[in-house]
Design a protein around this motif. Structure first.
Motif, PDB file in Angstrom:
ATOM      1  N   ARG A  20      57.330  53.153  40.056  1.00 50.25           N
ATOM      2  CA  ARG A  20      56.413  52.984  41.263  1.00 50.25           C
ATOM      3  C   ARG A  20      54.934  53.699  40.886  1.00 50.25           C
ATOM      4  O   ARG A  20      53.710  53.271  41.010  1.00 50.25           O
ATOM      5  CB  ARG A  20      56.810  53.164  42.743  1.00 50.25           C
ATOM      6  N   ALA A  21      55.146  55.094  40.741  1.00 51.22           N
ATOM      7  CA  ALA A  21      53.640  55.857  40.419  1.00 51.22           C
ATOM      8  C   ALA A  21      53.168  55.387  39.263  1.00 51.22           C
ATOM      9  O   ALA A  21      52.040  55.197  39.093  1.00 51.22           O
ATOM     10  CB  ALA A  21      54.364  57.455  40.077  1.00 51.22           C
ATOM     11  N   ALA A  22      53.831  54.978  38.003  1.00 53.00           N
ATOM     12  CA  ALA A  22      53.333  54.371  36.803  1.00 53.00           C
ATOM     13  C   ALA A  22      52.648  53.081  37.318  1.00 53.00           C
ATOM     14  O   ALA A  22      51.319  52.962  36.914  1.00 53.00           O
ATOM     15  CB  ALA A  22      54.313  54.267  35.714  1.00 53.00           C
ATOM     16  N   ALA A  23      53.114  52.389  37.980  1.00 53.38           N
ATOM     17  CA  ALA A  23      52.593  50.961  38.288  1.00 53.38           C
ATOM     18  C   ALA A  23      51.157  51.268  39.065  1.00 53.38           C
ATOM     19  O   ALA A  23      50.285  50.520  39.092  1.00 53.38           O
ATOM     20  CB  ALA A  23      53.362  50.215  39.154  1.00 53.38           C
ATOM     21  N   ALA A  24      51.447  52.283  40.049  1.00 56.08           N
ATOM     22  CA  ALA A  24      50.171  52.703  40.837  1.00 56.08           C
ATOM     23  C   ALA A  24      48.943  53.109  40.092  1.00 56.08           C
ATOM     24  O   ALA A  24      47.710  52.521  40.383  1.00 56.08           O
ATOM     25  CB  ALA A  24      50.476  53.662  42.037  1.00 56.08           C
ATOM     26  N   VAL A  25      49.482  53.957  39.190  1.00 59.13           N
ATOM     27  CA  VAL A  25      48.244  54.600  38.327  1.00 59.13           C
ATOM     28  C   VAL A  25      47.751  53.356  37.381  1.00 59.13           C
ATOM     29  O   VAL A  25      46.498  53.323  37.333  1.00 59.13           O
ATOM     30  CB  VAL A  25      48.884  55.513  37.529  1.00 59.13           C
ATOM     31  N   GLU A  26      48.670  52.534  37.012  1.00 64.46           N
ATOM     32  CA  GLU A  26      48.000  51.314  36.214  1.00 64.46           C
ATOM     33  C   GLU A  26      46.981  50.171  37.047  1.00 64.46           C
ATOM     34  O   GLU A  26      46.203  49.877  36.570  1.00 64.46           O
ATOM     35  CB  GLU A  26      49.206  50.605  35.624  1.00 64.46           C
ATOM     36  N   GLU A  27      47.535  50.104  38.244  1.00 66.34           N
ATOM     37  CA  GLU A  27      46.651  49.067  39.186  1.00 66.34           C
ATOM     38  C   GLU A  27      45.586  49.845  39.632  1.00 66.34           C
ATOM     39  O   GLU A  27      44.365  49.367  39.612  1.00 66.34           O
ATOM     40  CB  GLU A  27      47.423  48.868  40.581  1.00 66.34           C
ATOM     41  N   ALA A  28      45.572  51.189  39.669  1.00 68.00           N
ATOM     42  CA  ALA A  28      44.148  51.910  40.009  1.00 68.00           C
ATOM     43  C   ALA A  28      43.246  52.062  38.836  1.00 68.00           C
ATOM     44  O   ALA A  28      42.235  51.556  38.817  1.00 68.00           O
ATOM     45  CB  ALA A  28      44.428  53.489  40.506  1.00 68.00           C
ATOM     46  N   ALA A  29      43.685  52.012  37.596  1.00 67.29           N
ATOM     47  CA  ALA A  29      43.035  51.977  36.458  1.00 67.29           C
ATOM     48  C   ALA A  29      42.427  50.418  36.303  1.00 67.29           C
ATOM     49  O   ALA A  29      41.540  50.524  35.949  1.00 67.29           O
ATOM     50  CB  ALA A  29      43.779  52.336  35.204  1.00 67.29           C
ATOM     51  N   VAL A  30      43.228  49.457  36.583  1.00 70.30           N
ATOM     52  CA  VAL A  30      42.763  48.284  36.365  1.00 70.30           C
ATOM     53  C   VAL A  30      41.430  47.999  37.330  1.00 70.30           C
ATOM     54  O   VAL A  30      40.450  47.457  37.174  1.00 70.30           O
ATOM     55  CB  VAL A  30      43.819  47.246  36.475  1.00 70.30           C
ATOM     56  N   ASP A  31      41.822  48.573  38.512  1.00 69.37           N
ATOM     57  CA  ASP A  31      40.773  48.144  39.637  1.00 69.37           C
ATOM     58  C   ASP A  31      39.609  49.098  39.330  1.00 69.37           C
ATOM     59  O   ASP A  31      38.508  48.414  39.508  1.00 69.37           O
ATOM     60  CB  ASP A  31      41.198  48.818  40.963  1.00 69.37           C
ATOM     61  N   ALA A  32      39.665  50.059  38.854  1.00 68.69           N
ATOM     62  CA  ALA A  32      38.401  51.117  38.184  1.00 68.69           C
ATOM     63  C   ALA A  32      37.988  50.384  37.249  1.00 68.69           C
ATOM     64  O   ALA A  32      36.558  50.294  37.201  1.00 68.69           O
ATOM     65  CB  ALA A  32      38.920  52.261  37.882  1.00 68.69           C
ATOM     66  N   THR A  33      38.671  49.834  36.206  1.00 66.90           N
ATOM     67  CA  THR A  33      37.750  49.057  34.933  1.00 66.90           C
ATOM     68  C   THR A  33      37.187  47.716  35.629  1.00 66.90           C
ATOM     69  O   THR A  33      36.050  47.599  35.045  1.00 66.90           O
ATOM     70  CB  THR A  33      39.078  48.780  34.036  1.00 66.90           C
ATOM     71  N   VAL A  34      37.815  47.086  36.556  1.00 64.33           N
ATOM     72  CA  VAL A  34      37.202  45.842  37.128  1.00 64.33           C
ATOM     73  C   VAL A  34      35.721  46.505  37.781  1.00 64.33           C
ATOM     74  O   VAL A  34      34.798  45.757  37.524  1.00 64.33           O
ATOM     75  CB  VAL A  34      38.037  45.305  38.229  1.00 64.33           C
ATOM     76  N   HIS A  35      35.957  47.319  38.698  1.00 61.60           N
ATOM     77  CA  HIS A  35      34.553  47.947  39.347  1.00 61.60           C
ATOM     78  C   HIS A  35      33.779  48.410  38.607  1.00 61.60           C
ATOM     79  O   HIS A  35      32.483  48.144  38.495  1.00 61.60           O
ATOM     80  CB  HIS A  35      35.213  49.121  40.112  1.00 61.60           C
ATOM     81  N   LEU A  36      34.028  48.966  37.299  1.00 61.45           N
ATOM     82  CA  LEU A  36      33.063  49.622  36.401  1.00 61.45           C
ATOM     83  C   LEU A  36      32.494  48.345  35.525  1.00 61.45           C
ATOM     84  O   LEU A  36      31.014  48.322  35.401  1.00 61.45           O
ATOM     85  CB  LEU A  36      33.720  50.728  35.205  1.00 61.45           C
ATOM     86  N   ARG A  37      33.227  47.290  35.343  1.00 62.78           N
ATOM     87  CA  ARG A  37      32.722  46.296  34.560  1.00 62.78           C
ATOM     88  C   ARG A  37      31.832  45.543  35.386  1.00 62.78           C
ATOM     89  O   ARG A  37      30.543  45.003  35.055  1.00 62.78           O
ATOM     90  CB  ARG A  37      33.587  45.300  34.274  1.00 62.78           C
ATOM     91  N   ARG A  38      31.950  45.508  36.843  1.00 62.12           N
ATOM     92  CA  ARG A  38      30.729  44.778  37.521  1.00 62.12           C
ATOM     93  C   ARG A  38      29.728  45.687  37.702  1.00 62.12           C
ATOM     94  O   ARG A  38      28.600  44.968  37.637  1.00 62.12           O
ATOM     95  CB  ARG A  38      31.584  44.537  39.098  1.00 62.12           C
TER      96      ARG A  38
END
Length: 107
Positions: A20-38
């Motif tokens: 769960r922690a790994a999934a949460a970290v991965e989701e946060a990384a994806v969200d951050a990447t999307v945000h940075l790309r925007r």
């Protein structure tokens, strides 16, 4: 045997929490990447708009410089023509007193 069962349950729960922690970290990384790309896309659009505006201003100034150079050439040309013309009687126009010369040639 009971201890083994408890240890097995704790290990399974630990693995589940780690997943769960790994999934949460991965989701946060994806969200951050999307945000940075925007943000990067928005910044790129802003930079492009500023670049276009700057180029338009440069073009306007260049056109103004060319217009002023053309005016300067015309003034110098007119001044050279006036200096080469003999003085004519009567009022002369700003373009070199052409009418005065014509009148003297006709008479």
């Amino acid at each position: 045997a009971a201890m083994r069962g408890v240890i097995g349950e704790l290990e399974a729960e630990a693995e589940l929490l780690a997943a769960r922690a790994a999934a949460a970290v991965e989701e946060a990384a994806v969200d951050a990447t999307v945000h940075l790309r925007r943000q990067l896309a928005e910044a790129g659009a802003t930079v492009e708009a500023r670049r276009k505006k700057a180029l338009a201003m440069i073009l306007e100034r260049e056109q103004e410089v060319q217009r002023l150079h053309a005016q300067l050439r015309a003034v110098r040309r007119d001044a050279g023509a006036e200096a080469a013309d003999p003085p004519s009687p009567g009022p002369s126009s700003a373009r070199g007193g052409g009418e005065g010369r014509r009148a003297s040639y006709d008479g």
